[in-house]
Design an enzyme around this catalytic site. Structure first.
Site, PDB file in Angstrom:
ATOM      1  N   LEU A 506       0.831  -1.204   0.000  1.00 40.30           N
ATOM      2  CA  LEU A 506       0.000   0.000   0.000  1.00 40.30           C
ATOM      3  C   LEU A 506       0.860   1.245   0.000  1.00 40.30           C
ATOM      4  O   LEU A 506       0.481   2.280  -0.512  1.00 40.30           O
ATOM      5  CB  LEU A 506      -0.883   0.021   1.252  1.00 40.30           C
ATOM      6  N   GLY A 507       2.005   1.152   0.611  1.00 44.06           N
ATOM      7  CA  GLY A 507       2.850   2.325   0.690  1.00 44.06           C
ATOM      8  C   GLY A 507       4.219   1.938   1.215  1.00 44.06           C
ATOM      9  O   GLY A 507       4.399   0.869   1.795  1.00 44.06           O
ATOM     10  N   VAL A 508       5.187   2.819   0.973  1.00 43.81           N
ATOM     11  CA  VAL A 508       6.538   2.573   1.441  1.00 43.81           C
ATOM     12  C   VAL A 508       7.013   3.802   2.166  1.00 43.81           C
ATOM     13  O   VAL A 508       6.814   4.915   1.695  1.00 43.81           O
ATOM     14  CB  VAL A 508       7.493   2.308   0.252  1.00 43.81           C
ATOM     15  N   GLY A 509       7.620   3.587   3.297  1.00 45.75           N
ATOM     16  CA  GLY A 509       8.178   4.724   4.017  1.00 45.75           C
ATOM     17  C   GLY A 509       9.596   4.409   4.386  1.00 45.75           C
ATOM     18  O   GLY A 509      10.060   3.277   4.254  1.00 45.75           O
ATOM     19  N   VAL A 514       4.088  -0.796   4.043  1.00 47.45           N
ATOM     20  CA  VAL A 514       2.742  -1.077   4.529  1.00 47.45           C
ATOM     21  C   VAL A 514       2.033  -1.964   3.504  1.00 47.45           C
ATOM     22  O   VAL A 514       1.996  -1.640   2.316  1.00 47.45           O
ATOM     23  CB  VAL A 514       1.944   0.222   4.740  1.00 47.45           C
ATOM     24  N   ASP A 624       1.399  16.609  12.841  1.00 49.59           N
ATOM     25  CA  ASP A 624       1.553  16.383  11.399  1.00 49.59           C
ATOM     26  C   ASP A 624       0.179  16.218  10.755  1.00 49.59           C
ATOM     27  O   ASP A 624      -0.084  15.248  10.063  1.00 49.59           O
ATOM     28  CB  ASP A 624       2.454  15.167  11.154  1.00 49.59           C
TER      29      ASP A 624
END
Ligand SMILES: *[C@@H]1O[C@H](CO)[C@@H](O)[C@H](O)[C@H]1NC(C)=O
Ligand SMILES: *[C@@H]1O[C@H](CO)[C@@H](O)[C@H](O)[C@H]1NC(C)=O
Ligand SMILES: *[C@@H]1O[C@H](CO)[C@@H](O)[C@H](O)[C@H]1NC(C)=O
Length: 838
Positions: A506-509, A514, A624
């Site tokens: 779903l996402g990369v940080g 994720v 944030d």
């Protein structure tokens, strides 16, 4: 004719390379040749093999492959490398905190037996993303050299190499070397608009260009800080516009505050000056053109030294960055009190409008005696964005959240739910266990980092550590006793994510990836798998996870559980089917939200924030707030996510919390930024930006727009003050909003964006006003003849405090514990404000 006399024709290159007499002596200096079996001498410095670990530590979860040497690589530093199959790190003992160079060398050796050209390179430190998924494939380069400056604020620095799933990663050489603190001051001049900027001590920098104008290539041997300065000619817009001039390096007179560390005298001893273009009009600029990433902001340092004038006050010129005047009528000799005296100046700038180019120009001042202009040196450094990244999506994207395929039905989902601190802490714990287990086979003796303070449970920790060291099989110290949610086994996590299938990403940080997961009961979850970390932040991690499990609210994304097996650190969150609010506003092909939907989403988010500020015993400041941190579930119910930066608010006897500025550009409270004092009102400001974004369907910061439009807060405020917000709002809404509702909404956003925190409303007031705007929308027809001001006093009525209980709720049945509160407030609300009810 005048010009001819100015052009010092003789270019004197009789450089004698000599070290500066009082050369800077770095306290920390690590030069590492990764995978090498012997010392490597490169540019006059000795790099030691990474097997030679005395003051740093190489940690890896998996096998590291030590590659064959390739003698065809042109320089010795690129002839060996180390390949990592699992997340790995080099951890350096730092003797003096403060700024350090981090220099990385990469060359995919062809004979390594692996396809290194396709291996993605991702490098992160505890706080910053240095490199994100770079591959050599499809690039026509085969070497990569990167130079960063990071401020190390603890006793160690760990540089983590993170392979992607099913892939490997590598590095050839690493340098970690102290930088004198005075090299980069905290402040610079921001150019758009021209305002002082402070906060450079909080960011990481990456060198993008470093040029010795009109002079030769300077290698690390010629620079006391080991920097490389290249010649500028290939960046000149018009080659013939400039001519190089030089003086003997010995004639350069450093004034107080400027040293050879600022720039070597070889930089100040050469310059580009205005050339003789054989044209009548001598009024032109010398311009250099640079390609930059428009989603980042840059620190631009200009070095000057008047080596062309015969007399004081002769040379007066203008300096531009993009189309902004950076220094008007610069008279170097009056600034420095002499000729041949170095002078430098720092600016903050981004790319020029509508492009990925940055222009730097010098040109004559119309009032000057002689038409000339010079530049001796130039450095352009990328500034890490609000998400702490130097390589990744634009600052407004936050934690490197990668939007998935725009057309994908399942969509763009929950992102970086919990931040760095949690991830780091968890990693640390697991790493510790892992290393403890491994210690039998490790060649490295035990390390002082084994002394870990564990939150409130040191007994357990001691016991756990004994067990794991002795048996070699015991798992990590369990956190279950602290009642922090469901404890998942790693097998469960593997099953849920189909072994971390990249198609479920779903996402990369910088802190991990994720994935969308499915539990055996069919419930979708978002699973975040962290990257390995050092032991830092363990206490912070516990605080965070404690805090997260206490916070249960319909409008906050919940933590379902975690897994701490096998040195893995995995967090499991509620899955938010409709993803971040931002993706419903712009940048995707998702259908446009109606005004009512938008208001309801804003109200939900405001509720979540109001709860954070007032619901717990001690108020919590999110820090944030932005549209990527407001997630939508399958019913478009808004929930606030990502408490990674959260801070507990001021206690009763304080009015603010002093803290390092964190957050995302475009959303940062200017007062917080200036004074570094955090209050709940900083969240209110950011929420005001969110409101404007929701109304206008555009990013908080959009660097490609004309300057006055870049920042939505400024742009929308100018229209709000004129009462003409409808001119810039989302065209899809035009004519579909009740003017009263829009007016109320605009006023609310305006109040949130007040310069001073004290002038901003509380989240409770904001919530009431938004509810009111919704009411106005729903009843717009009935309202036309009612004076809405008569009901404005509702903003002053305090809300009922929310339930402060901090029960651990069984997640399967959780989520809606504030329904009762919703009912109550709605009832009170409609009684008070529903015009039809009065
Ligand atoms: C490499 O250099 C270090 C220090 O510079 C020295 O202590 C070590 O003995 C050298 N190793 C080899 C293999 O030459
Ligand atoms: C490094 O960070 C610390 C803590 O934020 C700060 O006090 C210090 O001034 C910074 N150092 C430099 C050189 O910017
Ligand atoms: C030099 O460049 C600046 C910025 O682009 C521009 O405003 C100025 O007019 C230029 N001067 C000349 C003489 O072309």
């Amino acid at each position: 004719m005048m010009r001819m006399s100015l052009v010092i024709a003789v270019v004197f290159f009789g450089f004698i390379v000599h070290g500066s007499s009082a050369a800077f002596n770095p306290v920390d200096s690590f030069l590492i040749a990764c995978g090498s079996s012997q010392n490597v001498s490169f540019q006059g410095q000795a790099f030691v093999p990474d097997s030679f670990q005395s003051s740093f530590l190489l940690k890896s979860e998996g096998d590291t492959v030590f590659s064959a040497t390739d003698f065809s690589a042109p320089s010795p530093i690129y002839r060996s490398l180390r390949i990592f199959t699992e997340p790995s790190s080099y951890e350096f003992d730092i003797r003096q905190k403060g700024r350090h160079w981090v220099r990385l060398y990469f060359h995919p050796l062809p004979n390594s037996g692996h396809d290194l050209r396709s291996a993605p390179l991702t490098v992160v430190t505890e706080n910053f993303v240095l490199l994100n998924n770079f591959t050599f494939k499809n690039q026509n380069q085969s070497y990569l050299f990167k130079e960063y400056i990071v401020n190390v604020t603890s006793d160690s620095l760990s540089i983590n190499f993170v392979p992607s799933n099913n892939s490997i990663t590598f590095v050839n050489a690493i340098e970690v070397v102290s930088v004198p603190d005075y090299l980069i001051p905290d402040q610079a001049l921001d150019l758009s608009p021209a305002t002082p900027f402070s906060g450079l001590s909080e960011v990481a920098l990456e060198t993008i260009y470093r040029l010795n104008m009109g002079g030769p290539l300077l290698t690390p041997q010629n620079d006391t800080l080991g920097r490389t300065w290249e010649n500028d000619v290939k960046y000149l817009h018009v080659n013939s516009s400039a001519v190089n001039v030089s003086a003997s390096p010995g004639t350069i007179k450093y004034p107080p505050g400027v040293t050879a560390e600022t720039a070597p005298n070889l930089v100040y001893a050469t310059a580009e000056a205005m050339g003789n273009p054989n044209v009548a009009n001598l009024n032109f600029n010398v311009t250099w053109v640079f390609s930059v990433d428009p989603s980042f902001v840059y620190l631009v340092r200009l070095h000057f030294c008047d080596i062309v004038s015969m007399a004081m006050n002769d040379l007066v010129f203008n300096v531009y960055i993009n189309s902004d005047i950076a220094i008007a009528s610069l008279d170097l000799s009056s600034k420095t009190g002499g000729l041949a005296v170095p002078y430098y100046k720092d600016f903050i700038s981004n790319s020029s409008t509508n492009s990925s180019t940055m222009y730097v120009s010098v040109g004559p001042d119309v009032m000057a005696n002689t038409a000339n202009a010079i530049l001796n040196g130039l450095e352009i450094m990328k500034i890490s964005n609000g998400a702490g990244s130097l390589d990744g999506p634009s600052p407004v994207d936050g934690f490197l959240l990668k939007s998935r395929s725009k057309k994908s039905k399942t969509g763009i989902v929950i992102g970086s739910v919990v931040g760095a601190a949690v991830a780091m802490g968890f990693m640390a714990l697991c790493w510790w266990c892992f290393m403890a287990r491994k210690s039998k086979t490790s060649t490295h003796p035990s390390h002082p980092w084994l002394s870990l303070p564990l939150y409130g449970n040191s007994q357990t920790m001691t016991k756990g550590s004994t067990i794991s060291q002795k048996s070699g099989t015991a798992s990590c110290v369990s956190l279950a006793s602290t009642n922090l949610g469901r404890l998942f086994t790693f097998q469960e996590i593997m099953d849920a994510t189909n072994k971390f299938d990249e198609s479920l990403l779903l996402g990369v940080g910088g802190f991990g990836k994720v994935y969308k997961g499915t539990l055996d009961d069919g419930i979708y979850v978002a699973i975040k798998r962290g990257n390995p970390r050092s032991e830092q932040g363990l206490a912070e991690f516990h605080t965070e996870i404690e805090m997260l499990s206490k916070l249960r609210h319909r409008h906050l994304v919940s933590l379902i559980g975690y897994c701490d097996e096998r040195s893995e650190m995995v967090l499991v969150y509620e899955y938010m089917a409709n993803g971040p609010l931002r993706s419903h506003l712009y940048g995707t092909e998702l259908p446009s939200l109606s005004w009512k939907q938008r208001l309801e989403i804003c109200i939900g988010a405001a509720r979540g924030l109001h709860y954070l500020h007032t619901g717990a015993a001690q108020s919590i400041i999110h820090r944030d707030v932005k549209t990527t941190n407001i997630l939508l579930d399958e019913n478009f119910v808004a929930k606030v996510a990502d408490f990674g930066l959260s801070k507990t608010g001021p206690s009763l006897d304080q009015t603010h919390v002093s803290t390092a500025v964190k957050g995302s550009f475009g959303y940062l409270d200017p007062e917080y930024f200036r004074r570094q004092q955090l209050t709940e009102k900083s969240d209110v400001y950011s929420f005001g930006v969110v409101l404007m974004e929701v109304l206008c369907s555009r990013p908080a910061l959009n660097p490609v727009l004309p300057r006055e439009q870049v920042n939505i807060a400024e742009w929308a405020m100018t229209w709000q003050k004129k009462g003409m917000l409808d001119h810039i709002m989302d065209p899809a809404l035009v004519g579909k909003i009740s003017p009263a509702s829009l007016r109320k909404f605009g006023e609310t956003a305006e109040k949130c964006l007040a310069e001073q925190g004290v002038d901003r409303p509380t989240m409770g007031d904001v919530l009431w006003n938004l509810e009111y705007a919704l009411q106005l929308e729903e009843t717009s027809s009935a309202l036309t003849d009612i004076d809405e001001n008569s009901t404005n006093h509702i903003a002053d009525i305090p809300l009922q405090p929310f339930d402060n209980s901090i029960n651990m709720i069984d997640v399967a049945h959780s989520g809606t514990d504030d329904d009762a509160e919703d009912v109550t407030t709605s009832a009170v609300f409609s009684q008070l404000v529903n015009p039809r009810g009065r």
